[in-house]
Write an enzyme that holds these catalytic residues in place. Structure first.
Site, PDB file in Angstrom:
ATOM      1  N   HIS A   1       6.660  -6.361  -2.478  1.00  0.00           N
ATOM      2  CA  HIS A   1       6.637  -6.417  -1.474  1.00  0.00           C
ATOM      3  C   HIS A   1       7.342  -7.331  -0.189  1.00  0.00           C
ATOM      4  CE1 HIS A   1       2.984  -4.378  -2.869  1.00  0.00           C
ATOM      5  NE2 HIS A   1       2.353  -5.206  -2.663  1.00  0.00           N
TER       6      HIS A   1
ATOM      7  N   SER B   1      -3.666   3.264   5.562  1.00  0.00           N
ATOM      8  CA  SER B   1      -4.549   2.374   4.246  1.00  0.00           C
ATOM      9  C   SER B   1      -4.496   0.783   3.980  1.00  0.00           C
ATOM     10  CB  SER B   1      -3.138   3.207   2.656  1.00  0.00           C
ATOM     11  OG  SER B   1      -2.881   2.652   1.330  1.00  0.00           O
TER      12      SER B   1
ATOM     13  N   LYS C   1       1.088  -1.150  -0.172  1.00  0.00           N
ATOM     14  CA  LYS C   1      -0.013  -0.026  -0.065  1.00  0.00           C
ATOM     15  C   LYS C   1       0.475   1.620   0.171  1.00  0.00           C
ATOM     16  CE  LYS C   1      -3.658   0.052  -0.616  1.00  0.00           C
ATOM     17  NZ  LYS C   1      -4.175  -0.575  -1.848  1.00  0.00           N
TER      18      LYS C   1
ATOM     19  N   THR D   1       0.778  -0.369  -7.501  1.00  0.00           N
ATOM     20  CA  THR D   1       0.351  -0.501  -8.603  1.00  0.00           C
ATOM     21  C   THR D   1      -0.268   1.041  -9.307  1.00  0.00           C
ATOM     22  OG1 THR D   1      -1.609  -1.358  -7.198  1.00  0.00           O
ATOM     23  CG2 THR D   1      -2.054  -0.551  -9.225  1.00  0.00           C
TER      24      THR D   1
END
Length: 277
Positions: free
Chosen positions: A111, A141, A49, A53
């Site tokens: 990640h 988030s 987060k 993306t």
């Protein structure tokens, strides 16, 4: 810990070589660690987060946006930029999706803490981009993401999650260890570009490519994860706000003070992140 234990219920955390993880991200470990990177691969790394993306989509547009407008409309970002360590129960794993990519360069996201990255990426001197997001907004988030997906353990309420995050007892471990580790790696690995979510947010406020703005991506089915299983959009969208400073609507005064004290002890003193812009 068996992969089928994840079916129908959130996964459980366990200590994996000193980092809290779940079977969702360790269940394909041998294939992950023997994954063969190519010299022109680009690895996009973040703590969860922190803009993964967003950066994935920008790079995909830069490299392949000219190839086919249909590709942008029909192929989800999860297939264009595979999540390397994820183990899917019903579809291909991240390593399998990456191996099948036909684009050159391959854009691959992770990640993983820096010490878990497959060695072939280092051996081939691959380009890497690490995105860091200030810890307060990142925590908020990640909390809302944990609420809306069965990919992660149940987060509990905000007060409970606040303590879990500070202790690093969340998937992929401590935010501090993660960011510090990648920040220090850049000193010895020149092909690592370290960037900040807050800078990206500031730039895209005036970006003429409206498609890469957060709001546009949030409403785009190919980038907002609405096609991805195990997401509970009735609880929260995958791309929620993307704002810098939203932490102020979640942190109490006491939590802010506790966090700041902990932050001073754990953060690399040469690393400076903005909590507002």
């Amino acid at each position: 810990l068996r992969l089928n234990s994840l079916v129908g219920k959130p996964p459980t955390l366990f200590d994996f070589h000193g980092v809290w993880m779940t079977c969702r991200y360790t269940g394909n470990w041998d294939a992950l660690q023997t994954f063969q990177a190519r010299p022109d691969d680009i690895l996009i790394a973040t703590y969860p987060k922190a803009g993964t993306t967003w950066v994935s989509y920008i790079l995909d547009l830069l490299y392949f946006g000219h190839l086919s407008p249909e590709r942008q409309k029909t192929v989800p970002i999860t297939e264009r930029v595979p999540f390397l360590e994820v183990t899917n129960l019903t579809t291909a794993s991240g390593t399998e999706l990456a191996e099948k990519l036909l684009t050159t360069p391959r854009l691959i996201k992770t990640h993983l803490p820096v010490q878990f990255v497959p060695k072939s990426f280092w051996e081939h001197n691959c380009r890497m981009i690490y995105v860091a997001r200030n810890a307060k907004d990142n925590m908020v988030s990640y909390f809302h993401f944990a609420r809306m997906t069965d990919l992660l353990p149940e987060p509990g309420d905000w007060t409970c999650y606040f303590q879990s995050f500070l202790a690093g007892k969340v998937p992929f471990g401590s935010w501090f260890d993660h960011v510090n580790g990648w920040w220090r790696k850049r000193r010895t690995y020149p092909k690592l570009h370290f960037m900040f979510y807050e800078d990206l947010s500031e730039v895209t406020k005036t970006e003429v490519m409206s498609g890469v703005k957060f709001d546009s991506m949030r409403n785009n089915a190919m980038t907002n994860y609405s096609t991805y299983p195990l997401m509970k959009f009735d609880v929260s969208p995958f791309m929620r706000k993307g704002q810098v400073g939203d932490w102020k609507s979640h942190f109490t005064v006491a939590q802010d003070e506790e966090f700041d004290e902990d932050y001073k002890k754990k953060i690399d003193p040469t690393l400076h992140l903005r909590t507002e812009i």
